[in-house]
Scaffold this active site. Structure first.
Site, short mmCIF file in Angstrom:
data_model
loop_
_atom_site.label_atom_id
_atom_site.label_comp_id
_atom_site.label_asym_id
_atom_site.label_seq_id
_atom_site.Cartn_x
_atom_site.Cartn_y
_atom_site.Cartn_z
N HIS A 58 0.99 -1.10 0.03
CA HIS A 58 -0.09 0.01 -0.03
C HIS A 58 0.83 1.18 0.15
O HIS A 58 1.45 1.43 0.90
CB HIS A 58 -0.82 -0.04 1.17
N LEU A 59 0.89 2.03 -1.13
CA LEU A 59 1.80 3.12 -1.19
C LEU A 59 0.85 4.31 -0.79
O LEU A 59 1.61 5.50 -0.68
CB LEU A 59 2.47 3.29 -2.62
N ASN A 90 -6.28 0.62 -3.09
CA ASN A 90 -7.40 1.22 -2.26
C ASN A 90 -6.80 2.79 -1.94
O ASN A 90 -6.56 2.84 -0.76
CB ASN A 90 -7.61 0.26 -1.08
N ASP A 150 -8.56 -5.26 -2.49
CA ASP A 150 -7.99 -5.31 -1.12
C ASP A 150 -8.28 -4.39 -0.23
O ASP A 150 -8.27 -3.26 -0.47
CB ASP A 150 -6.30 -5.81 -1.29
N ASN A 276 -5.66 -6.61 9.38
CA ASN A 276 -6.97 -7.15 8.61
C ASN A 276 -6.17 -8.24 7.62
O ASN A 276 -5.78 -7.66 6.55
CB ASN A 276 -7.78 -6.40 8.27
N ASP A 303 1.95 -6.84 2.58
CA ASP A 303 0.71 -6.11 3.06
C ASP A 303 1.36 -4.69 3.74
O ASP A 303 0.62 -4.38 4.62
CB ASP A 303 -0.29 -6.82 3.90
N HIS A 307 0.19 4.08 8.14
CA HIS A 307 -0.78 4.58 8.62
C HIS A 307 -0.25 6.02 9.42
O HIS A 307 0.74 5.78 10.18
CB HIS A 307 -1.77 3.67 9.37
O1 DOR Z 1 -4.60 -4.48 7.60
C1 DOR Z 1 -4.87 -4.04 6.67
N1 DOR Z 1 -4.61 -3.15 5.97
N2 DOR Z 1 -5.56 -4.93 5.57
C2 DOR Z 1 -5.85 -4.78 4.48
O2 DOR Z 1 -6.66 -5.48 3.88
C3 DOR Z 1 -6.00 -3.30 4.05
C4 DOR Z 1 -4.68 -2.51 4.59
C5 DOR Z 1 -4.96 -1.22 4.49
O3 DOR Z 1 -5.07 -0.59 3.39
O4 DOR Z 1 -4.44 -0.43 5.46
ZN ZN Z 2 -6.11 -7.05 2.42
#
Ligand code: DOR
Ligand code: ZN
Length: 425
Positions: A58-59, A90, A150, A276, A303, A307
């Site tokens: 996730h960038l 996402n 995702d 998750n 993954d 954040h």
């Molecule tokens: O823990 C997670 N974070 N699971 C996911 O499926 C999405 C991801 C996120 O985008 O932060």
């Molecule tokens: Zn996921």
């Protein structure tokens, strides 16, 4: 273009040799090489691996550049030994059009630290209602081949079937976040003894396993390629083993954190451990480790989920799920698998490159191969300091842990992106 002479390095654990990197390829290997004008890198004690490939990153750009950008995430990736990452869809706006995937792809090229391969959304806005323009994303400059919602599950079986049918036209693949939403409403952690004790709503293993079981049947029926994101339970491994034995075209990934950490961490109520799918039990961890060694689970994918502080340092229930992964993945995998370099190369480079169709990646450092490689010091141990990571966020679950292995250098198409353990730009 700079040439590099890496001396006395062990390629995948073999006896030391020299590697000459010139014009974007491994030009020569052998003991006692000389090359005038080349920059010498002392490889004594180091192991050369094909550059790592992450199928699940996730960038956060566009939309949450305060948490990560394509550039900061690319730097984190290079420092972690990666030469290619697949960027999840996402973002905000969601990567569900040719315009957004081209933007991410272009930002990746501008940063120039790893190859950034965008993943396209399966459904418009990740809303699970209408298929996104998969063909337009496939035909775009980004040449998207992996599609995923995702963060959300493609829960509607008819949409999932249609997506699987559609991607066959360009040998694409649907990467499913397997989570039956009706079984995980309000879920905060793994459903089990500890969730009961803590009084937190549980995320049952069957919510993952039921979707994987359904989707391998759909993929088999349609004759299409399916990939399962972040497999987390022993039961999922059993479903995958069965499907693979029947010849279903399914691949699966496991994250470093699901290979190392358990739901016991939740007793701290520290949201850094909220993710998750959630951290599971020790029995699940054991099954995932065995499945990875055996190949029922094909690859390690990070993954990597950066954040911002306000989304993570708050009450557990309000915290976003996800943890950093790019800068620690090799160390955790080395810890879990031991120095089985060929297996590590298979699970972290060759197979993810093949699944993603990244033909320039996943090649062992040998004459003629594209010079996408990384040098690891397996004897080094390092203490993880969250503020010293290159990621714009600090939500690592490994803070102040001592981990084995250190990335000393990474090369992308023959250019150093990391030297002496530091990013070159
Ligand atoms: O823990 C997670 N974070 N699971 C996911 O499926 C999405 C991801 C996120 O985008 O932060
Ligand atoms: Zn996921």
């Amino acid at each position: 273009m700079t040439a590099y002479l890496i001396t006395n390095v062990s390629v995948l654990g073999a006896a030391p040799t020299d590697l000459l990197i010139r014009d974007g390829v491994v030009a020569e290997t052998g003991v006692g090489l000389t090359a005038s004008g080349a920059v010498t890198v002392d490889g004594t004690g180091l192991v050369a691996l094909p550059g790592l490939v992450d199928l699940h990153t996730h960038l956060r750009e566009p939309g949450r550049e305060d948490a990560e950008t394509v550039e900061t995430g690319s730097r984190a990736a290079a420092l972690g030994g990666y030469t290619a990452v697949c960027a999840m869809a996402n973002t905000s706006p969601v990567a569900d059009t040719a315009g957004v995937v081209e933007q991410v792809w272009r930002l990746g090229r501008e940063a120039g630290l790893v190859d950034v391969q965008p993943i396209g959304a399966v459904t418009v806005g990740l809303a699970g209602e209408r298929l996104a323009e998969l063909g337009a994303m496939a035909d775009s400059a980004a040449r998207v081949r992996i599609f995923s919602d995702d963060g959300h599950c493609v829960a509607d079986p008819r949409l999932m079937r249609r997506a699987l049918e559609y991607v066959k036209a360009f040998d694409g693949i649907v990467a499913q976040h397997a989570e039956e939403p009706r079984l995980t409403e309000g879920a905060q952690m793994h459903e089990g003894e500890i969730s009961t004790r803590l009084g937190l709503t549980g995320w049952p293993a069957v919510a993952e396993e039921a979707i994987i079981a359904r989707d391998v049947l759909l993929a088999e029926h349609v004759g299409s390629r399916l990939h399962i994101c972040h497999v987390s339970t022993a039961g999922s491994v059993a479903v995958l083993r069965q499907a693979k034995a029947r010849g279903v075209q399914v691949t699966a990934e496991v994250t470093p954190h699901h290979l190392l950490l358990t739901d016991e961490k939740a007793v701290t109520y520290d949201p850094v451990y909220k993710v998750n799918p959630p951290l599971r039990t020790a029995a699940d961890v054991a099954a995932l480790r065995a499945a990875l060694a055996e190949g029922v689970v094909d690859i390690v994918a990070t993954d990597h989920a950066p954040h911002a502080v306000e989304d993570k340092e708050c009450e557990w229930a309000y915290a976003r799920p996800g943890m950093l992964g790019l800068e620690t993945a090799l160390s955790i995998t080395l810890d879990v698998l031991g120095p089985r370099w060929d297996l590590i190369a298979e699970r972290m480079s060759r197979t993810p490159a093949r699944i993603a169709g990244l033909t320039e990646h996943g090649h062992d450092p040998a004459p003629g191969a594209p010079a996408n490689l990384t040098l690891v010091d397996p004897a080094a141990r390092r203490v993880i300091e969250p503020t010293e990571l290159a990621s714009r966020s600090s939500n690592t679950p490994y803070a102040r842990m001592t981990l084995p292995g250190r990335i000393v250098a990474t090369f992308l198409r023959g250019e150093a992106t990391v030297l002496d353990g530091k990013a070159v730009k």
